[in-house]
Design a protein around this motif. Structure first.
Motif, PDB file in Angstrom:
ATOM      1  N   VAL A   1     124.867-106.256  12.651  1.00 22.13           N
ATOM      2  CA  VAL A   1     124.955-106.737  11.272  1.00 22.13           C
ATOM      3  C   VAL A   1     124.025-105.929  10.357  1.00 22.13           C
ATOM      4  O   VAL A   1     124.372-105.590   9.232  1.00 22.13           O
ATOM      5  CB  VAL A   1     124.616-108.239  11.202  1.00 22.13           C
ATOM      6  N   PHE A   2     122.828-105.588  10.858  1.00 24.80           N
ATOM      7  CA  PHE A   2     121.879-104.785  10.080  1.00 24.80           C
ATOM      8  C   PHE A   2     121.482-103.528  10.861  1.00 24.80           C
ATOM      9  O   PHE A   2     120.293-103.321  11.151  1.00 24.80           O
ATOM     10  CB  PHE A   2     120.630-105.607   9.744  1.00 24.80           C
ATOM     11  N   PRO A   3     122.464-102.683  11.170  1.00 25.77           N
ATOM     12  CA  PRO A   3     122.137-101.488  11.970  1.00 25.77           C
ATOM     13  C   PRO A   3     121.236-100.524  11.196  1.00 25.77           C
ATOM     14  O   PRO A   3     120.577 -99.683  11.803  1.00 25.77           O
ATOM     15  CB  PRO A   3     123.511-100.866  12.252  1.00 25.77           C
ATOM     16  N   ASN A   4     121.229-100.680   9.889  1.00 23.95           N
ATOM     17  CA  ASN A   4     120.355 -99.820   9.078  1.00 23.95           C
ATOM     18  C   ASN A   4     118.880-100.183   9.261  1.00 23.95           C
ATOM     19  O   ASN A   4     118.004 -99.386   8.945  1.00 23.95           O
ATOM     20  CB  ASN A   4     120.743 -99.919   7.593  1.00 23.95           C
TER      21      ASN A   4
ATOM     22  N   HIS B   1     120.281-121.140   6.906  1.00 22.68           N
ATOM     23  CA  HIS B   1     120.807-119.847   7.331  1.00 22.68           C
ATOM     24  C   HIS B   1     121.975-119.378   6.486  1.00 22.68           C
ATOM     25  O   HIS B   1     122.972-118.867   6.998  1.00 22.68           O
ATOM     26  CB  HIS B   1     121.216-119.945   8.810  1.00 22.68           C
ATOM     27  N   ARG B   2     121.870-119.541   5.181  1.00 19.90           N
ATOM     28  CA  ARG B   2     122.881-118.961   4.297  1.00 19.90           C
ATOM     29  C   ARG B   2     122.322-117.636   3.790  1.00 19.90           C
ATOM     30  O   ARG B   2     121.298-117.595   3.121  1.00 19.90           O
ATOM     31  CB  ARG B   2     123.189-119.904   3.138  1.00 19.90           C
ATOM     32  N   HIS B   3     123.042-116.546   4.119  1.00 18.16           N
ATOM     33  CA  HIS B   3     122.575-115.203   3.740  1.00 18.16           C
ATOM     34  C   HIS B   3     123.078-114.816   2.355  1.00 18.16           C
ATOM     35  O   HIS B   3     124.132-115.265   1.915  1.00 18.16           O
ATOM     36  CB  HIS B   3     123.165-114.138   4.665  1.00 18.16           C
ATOM     37  N   PHE B   4     122.368-113.905   1.739  1.00 22.21           N
ATOM     38  CA  PHE B   4     122.998-113.119   0.686  1.00 22.21           C
ATOM     39  C   PHE B   4     123.968-112.170   1.368  1.00 22.21           C
ATOM     40  O   PHE B   4     123.733-111.757   2.504  1.00 22.21           O
ATOM     41  CB  PHE B   4     121.967-112.293  -0.083  1.00 22.21           C
ATOM     42  N   VAL B   5     125.032-111.819   0.678  1.00 24.02           N
ATOM     43  CA  VAL B   5     125.972-110.871   1.282  1.00 24.02           C
ATOM     44  C   VAL B   5     125.864-109.494   0.624  1.00 24.02           C
ATOM     45  O   VAL B   5     126.706-108.636   0.800  1.00 24.02           O
ATOM     46  CB  VAL B   5     127.416-111.390   1.233  1.00 24.02           C
ATOM     47  N   THR B   6     124.819-109.334  -0.188  1.00 25.51           N
ATOM     48  CA  THR B   6     124.520-108.005  -0.703  1.00 25.51           C
ATOM     49  C   THR B   6     123.090-107.682  -0.286  1.00 25.51           C
ATOM     50  O   THR B   6     122.302-108.574   0.008  1.00 25.51           O
ATOM     51  CB  THR B   6     124.636-107.958  -2.241  1.00 25.51           C
ATOM     52  N   GLU B   7     122.786-106.415  -0.261  1.00 29.15           N
ATOM     53  CA  GLU B   7     121.463-105.987   0.172  1.00 29.15           C
ATOM     54  C   GLU B   7     120.830-105.165  -0.944  1.00 29.15           C
ATOM     55  O   GLU B   7     121.510-104.374  -1.582  1.00 29.15           O
ATOM     56  CB  GLU B   7     121.599-105.145   1.448  1.00 29.15           C
ATOM     57  N   THR B   8     119.530-105.369  -1.136  1.00 28.33           N
ATOM     58  CA  THR B   8     118.845-104.594  -2.162  1.00 28.33           C
ATOM     59  C   THR B   8     118.590-103.179  -1.672  1.00 28.33           C
ATOM     60  O   THR B   8     118.688-102.891  -0.484  1.00 28.33           O
ATOM     61  CB  THR B   8     117.492-105.234  -2.513  1.00 28.33           C
TER      62      THR B   8
ATOM     63  N   LYS C   1     113.614-109.416  -5.025  1.00 26.47           N
ATOM     64  CA  LYS C   1     114.920-110.090  -4.940  1.00 26.47           C
ATOM     65  C   LYS C   1     114.975-111.118  -3.814  1.00 26.47           C
ATOM     66  O   LYS C   1     116.001-111.702  -3.567  1.00 26.47           O
ATOM     67  CB  LYS C   1     116.027-109.039  -4.718  1.00 26.47           C
TER      68      LYS C   1
ATOM     69  N   ILE D   1     116.562-112.298   3.395  1.00 28.12           N
ATOM     70  CA  ILE D   1     117.897-112.156   2.832  1.00 28.12           C
ATOM     71  C   ILE D   1     118.508-113.544   2.567  1.00 28.12           C
ATOM     72  O   ILE D   1     119.670-113.820   2.820  1.00 28.12           O
ATOM     73  CB  ILE D   1     118.777-111.175   3.640  1.00 28.12           C
TER      74      ILE D   1
ATOM     75  N   VAL E   1     127.757-109.548   7.549  1.00 21.63           N
ATOM     76  CA  VAL E   1     127.177-110.399   6.514  1.00 21.63           C
ATOM     77  C   VAL E   1     127.170-109.663   5.176  1.00 21.63           C
ATOM     78  O   VAL E   1     127.550-110.205   4.140  1.00 21.63           O
ATOM     79  CB  VAL E   1     125.748-110.822   6.915  1.00 21.63           C
TER      80      VAL E   1
ATOM     81  N   GLU F   1     131.838-105.740  -1.756  1.00 23.00           N
ATOM     82  CA  GLU F   1     130.638-105.204  -1.132  1.00 23.00           C
ATOM     83  C   GLU F   1     131.084-104.514   0.155  1.00 23.00           C
ATOM     84  O   GLU F   1     131.867-105.070   0.921  1.00 23.00           O
ATOM     85  CB  GLU F   1     129.678-106.357  -0.821  1.00 23.00           C
TER      86      GLU F   1
ATOM     87  N   ARG G   1     130.053-101.108   3.179  1.00 22.57           N
ATOM     88  CA  ARG G   1     129.260 -99.961   3.567  1.00 22.57           C
ATOM     89  C   ARG G   1     129.784 -99.390   4.877  1.00 22.57           C
ATOM     90  O   ARG G   1     130.452-100.078   5.643  1.00 22.57           O
ATOM     91  CB  ARG G   1     127.783-100.317   3.695  1.00 22.57           C
TER      92      ARG G   1
ATOM     93  N   TYR H   1     125.580 -94.939  13.436  1.00 23.06           N
ATOM     94  CA  TYR H   1     124.303 -94.959  14.146  1.00 23.06           C
ATOM     95  C   TYR H   1     124.537 -94.785  15.637  1.00 23.06           C
ATOM     96  O   TYR H   1     125.380 -95.501  16.216  1.00 23.06           O
ATOM     97  CB  TYR H   1     123.570 -96.289  13.906  1.00 23.06           C
TER      98      TYR H   1
ATOM     99  N   TYR I   1     131.693-114.666   5.641  1.00 19.65           N
ATOM    100  CA  TYR I   1     131.872-115.550   4.490  1.00 19.65           C
ATOM    101  C   TYR I   1     133.155-115.252   3.708  1.00 19.65           C
ATOM    102  O   TYR I   1     133.444-115.929   2.732  1.00 19.65           O
ATOM    103  CB  TYR I   1     130.687-115.412   3.523  1.00 19.65           C
TER     104      TYR I   1
ATOM    105  N   VAL J   1     125.265-112.340  -5.103  1.00 22.25           N
ATOM    106  CA  VAL J   1     124.270-113.382  -5.309  1.00 22.25           C
ATOM    107  C   VAL J   1     122.876-112.843  -5.594  1.00 22.25           C
ATOM    108  O   VAL J   1     122.016-113.588  -6.038  1.00 22.25           O
ATOM    109  CB  VAL J   1     124.217-114.332  -4.096  1.00 22.25           C
ATOM    110  N   LEU J   2     122.661-111.582  -5.338  1.00 25.99           N
ATOM    111  CA  LEU J   2     121.341-111.029  -5.644  1.00 25.99           C
ATOM    112  C   LEU J   2     121.198-110.678  -7.113  1.00 25.99           C
ATOM    113  O   LEU J   2     120.113-110.459  -7.610  1.00 25.99           O
ATOM    114  CB  LEU J   2     121.088-109.751  -4.832  1.00 25.99           C
TER     115      LEU J   2
END
Ligand SMILES: [Fe+2]
Lengths: 297, 462
Positions: free
Chosen positions: A86-89, A196-203, A211, A281, B59, B109, B111, B115, B147, B300-301
């Motif tokens: 989910v967050f491989p970065n 456990h509700r995430h944002f679905v965008t990343e800064t 943020k 997040i 996500v 959204e 990407r 990797y 979601y 949402v951000l």
């Protein structure tokens, strides 16, 4: 042989962001930091555990998800790269860890004798889930303690929070019993966030703390309520309210780790210590410790 | 050159057909069906396999695999005792990057991920291992957002199709999924395998009846009901039919064939092939929103102001109905004018077109994306997609006039950024009007009335 026991229990959330922000040499991505409140919380937890004598870390992580019962890693030497899908970065971590297969098998056998659906995982190619790695790294970055890795049985998906809890309470009891008989001193870790509700965008960068906040007020209220109950030793009430919490806060306790932990410690009425709370997040994360003594039976 | 979906597949995700088909006759039949589907792909002219896997949850919007050669050893979280699958896949990275950009253009959204050691999910590994074992055809893999709703999933497919068309791909669309997904929660012996419950079996058979009749959109519209009835709420819901249906223009008259339906540890495992040939059953009943851009609550951000859809559908100057003057030729299949003029005008044997841009009739969207946002900030856009859309609009206006693209005799083209765009524009020209052979003049200009990069002024024979 002296009786074994649980010397402490922790709620130790595993968002990969925390390891990413620490910049350990095992992790490939490089950050400018971030989530300091939580990382300082982990620092306080480590300080608190510094003089606690234990042989093994026993951890249940919601990111090894099994639908056919509860599984235990049964391979002694595990080394590979764990990449969070989910967050491989943020998380590409080269791990090299030791499993206490003997204790894992003992818990497995005990649970089996109680009629639970369990299985040992003996495939040497298996990659350890990132939840286990993040929580273990944040609690014990030295990686010098063997680990018992327990999967998250997704019984919730099939039945309900109530059934999930019944199973986790049983698993907790089996865990405590097997530990006692093993003669080993164990640190238990429930690896999960609270709401456990995430944002679905990343800064950009992901560690932009301007943020970072909880996704909603309702989530905040639930997190504070759970933390208060833990701080007041109201374990039974936590278990009682778990169905509402899981549903309304989409809580990661749905994986069963917290219920398992509380059960293994005998549903303690002693207060837990809050070492830190913060959002990652948008999700709510608390670092809690039920400090050293002989929990359970 | 126009891209299309040459075949759509629904295939199961569990590793049994790869690792131990011989242990159960049903698993072997799933394996045989997979092999049959592989032969059908080989016999088609497919040059891309697009995988939407329900076993890769995400996500942060949708994630698209963009490592040219993902390699690792896959071990299933539950069925690790069956063995490991060593995979080495070939990814069409150019397509992956373009799909990612197309997602962003449509407000999603999105990407790419590239990797070393990325854990490709079991569903994608199993599907590609069996459908494309020698990597003869490059693949692209997309996650399922935990979601996402129908609108988001539909727009994801449309963005994908933007690229399929723009790159002229002959693509196979693959949904990796179980039908009913309730497994036995205890280990079982292979010979004990059966669909977990009669209810699940009945629903599975109904779904397969629809699919065998080519009624993909009907299954898409039933997704929420199916989810409620036979889907254990694991990470994602019954979303893949939304995606697959939108990949097929929400059609309900495909030609369907069920190659296998068997239990795998209690779940419903089916191999289904859907071909684009119409089965002749006529009308679809289509009563869901047809969403082109995503403007949901996902940002949402951001502050409310920033949370506008990234490409407002009706941006730019006011639109006019085309003027119905003498000899005017107007059509609802071309974008509305930005002033009081007709789409075209017939004079003697000649048809004079007003300047034609890439905007789409109906929603006024811009294929390839607008060149700037509503605040005037420049955006990345795809000149080739814009140029293709211009040519398509010209063709539609000419068809309305009883003429066609091959009767074009003179074109004046206007580009707002000659340095950036000339070569892309020229490439599409060569593939389209260049083959017809009209005279051509290309000019650099400062701006056009809408946020587009290319416009053409055309004269054709009637
Ligand atoms: Fe998690």
């Amino acid at each position: 042989m002296a009786k074994g026991g649980i010397v402490a229990g922790c709620l130790a959330p595993h968002p990969p962001h925390l390891v990413y922000a620490e910049n350990p040499e095992q992790n490939e991505p490089v950050s400018e930091g971030g989530w300091e409140q939580l990382r300082w919380g982990y620092e306080r937890l480590r300080e608190s555990l510094k003089d606690v004598d234990y042989d093994v870390i026993v951890i249940l992580s919601p990111h090894w998800q099994t639908y056919v019962g509860t599984h235990f890693i049964g391979v002694e030497k595990c080394s590979s790269k764990s990449v969070d899908p989910v967050f491989p970065n943020l998380f590409r971590f080269n791990y090299d860890l030791t499993i206490d297969v003997e204790l894992a098998k003992a818990i497995h056998d005990q649970a089996k004798s109680e009629g639970m659906s369990v299985k040992m995982m003996t495939n040497p190619d298996f990659r350890v889930d990132y939840g286990t790695i993040v929580s273990c790294h944040m609690v014990r970055p030295e990686w010098d303690k063997p680990i018992v890795s327990i999967s998250s049985n997704r019984s919730l998906s099939y039945y309900s929070v109530e059934v999930m809890q019944e199973m986790m309470i049983e698993l907790g009891k089996s865990t405590a019993k097997a530990i006692e008989e093993s003669g080993k001193k164990c640190l238990l870790i429930a690896s999960n966030s609270l709401s456990h509700r995430h944002f679905v965008t990343e800064t950009n960068p992901p560690e932009d703390m301007s943020k970072e906040h909880i996704t909603s007020h309702a989530m905040h209220l639930w997190d504070m309520r759970m933390i208060e109950m833990m701080r007041e030793g109201k374990s039974q009430q936590i278990i009682n309210e778990m169905p509402e919490f899981c549903e309304q806060a989409i809580a990661e306790t749905d994986g069963g780790a917290l219920t398992w932990l509380l059960s293994a410690m005998g549903v303690p009425s002693e207060p837990a210590i809050l070492h830190g709370y913060g959002t990652i997040i948008g999700t709510g994360n608390a670092i809690m410790e039920w400090p050293c003594r002989n929990w359970g039976a | 050159m126009s891209g299309e979906i040459v075949k759509s597949l629904i295939v199961p995700a569990h590793p049994h057909p790869v690792l131990c088909p011989e242990k159960n006759e049903g698993w072997q039949r799933v394996r045989d069906a997979y092999d049959d589907a592989r032969r059908q792909i080989e016999e088609s002219d497919a040059d891309l396999i697009i995988v939407y896997s329900t076993l890769w949850p995400s996500v942060i919007g949708h994630q698209i695999q963009a490592d040219p050669n993902p390699e690792w050893v896959m071990v299933d979280a539950d069925f690790h005792d069956l063995g490991s699958i060593h995979y080495s896949l070939r990814i069409d990275t150019e397509f992956a990057e373009a799909w990612n950009q197309a997602n962003i253009n449509r407000g999603l959204e999105s990407r790419t991920v590239s990797y070393h050691g990325f854990p490709v999910d079991v569903g994608s590994v199993v599907a590609l291992e069996l459908l494309n074992p020698d990597n003869r055809i490059p693949a692209v893999i997309c996650s399922t957002n935990v979601y996402s709703n129908r609108a988001e999933t539909t727009v994801l497919a449309k963005a994908c199709m933007d690229v399929v068309k723009a790159q002229g791909k002959k693509a196979v669309a693959v949904s990796v999924m179980s039908l009913s997904n309730r497994m036995f929660t205890e280990p079982i012996e292979p010979h004990e395998d059966r669909i977990h419950s009669l209810k699940d079996d009945e629903w599975n058979r109904k779904i397969l009846e629809f699919l065998s009749e080519g009624r993909l959109e009907d299954v898409g519209q039933l997704s929420r009901t199916i989810h409620d009835q036979i889907r254990v709420k694991k990470v994602v819901a019954f979303k893949p039919m939304w995606w697959l249906s939108a990949m097929n223009d929400n059609r309900n008259d495909l030609t369907g064939e069920v190659l296998a339906y068997e239990p795998i540890h209690g779940a419903g495992a089916a191999v289904v092939v859907l071909n684009p040939e119409s089965n002749g059953t006529g009308d679809k009943e289509y009563d869901e929103d047809d969403v082109d851009f995503y403007g949901g609550d996902r940002n949402v951000l951001d502050s409310d102001k920033d949370a506008e859809p990234k490409q407002p559908i009706n941006s730019g100057p006011a639109l006019y109905d085309p003027v119905e003057g003498a000899n005017a030729v107007n059509t609802s299949k071309a974008p509305k004018p930005v002033g009081a003029y007709p789409h075209a005008r017939r004079e003697g044997d000649l048809i004079y077109l007003s300047g034609v841009g890439p905007r789409q009739p109906g929603d006024n969207s811009i294929p390839g994306g607008p060149i700037k946002d509503s605040n005037g900030n420049p955006l990345n856009y795809d000149i080739k997609a814009q140029t293709r859309a211009v040519v398509d609009n010209i063709a539609r206006i000419l068809e309305e006039a009883g003429s066609s693209l091959d009767k074009v005799i003179d074109v004046t083209s206007f580009l707002v950024d000659m340095d950036r765009d000339f070569s892309g524009y020229n490439e599409v020209w060569a593939e389209t009007l260049g083959k017809v052979g009209p005279t051509r003049t290309t000019l650099a200009i400062r701006a056009l009335p809408t946020p587009i990069a290319v416009e053409m002024k055309v004269i054709a024979k009637a």
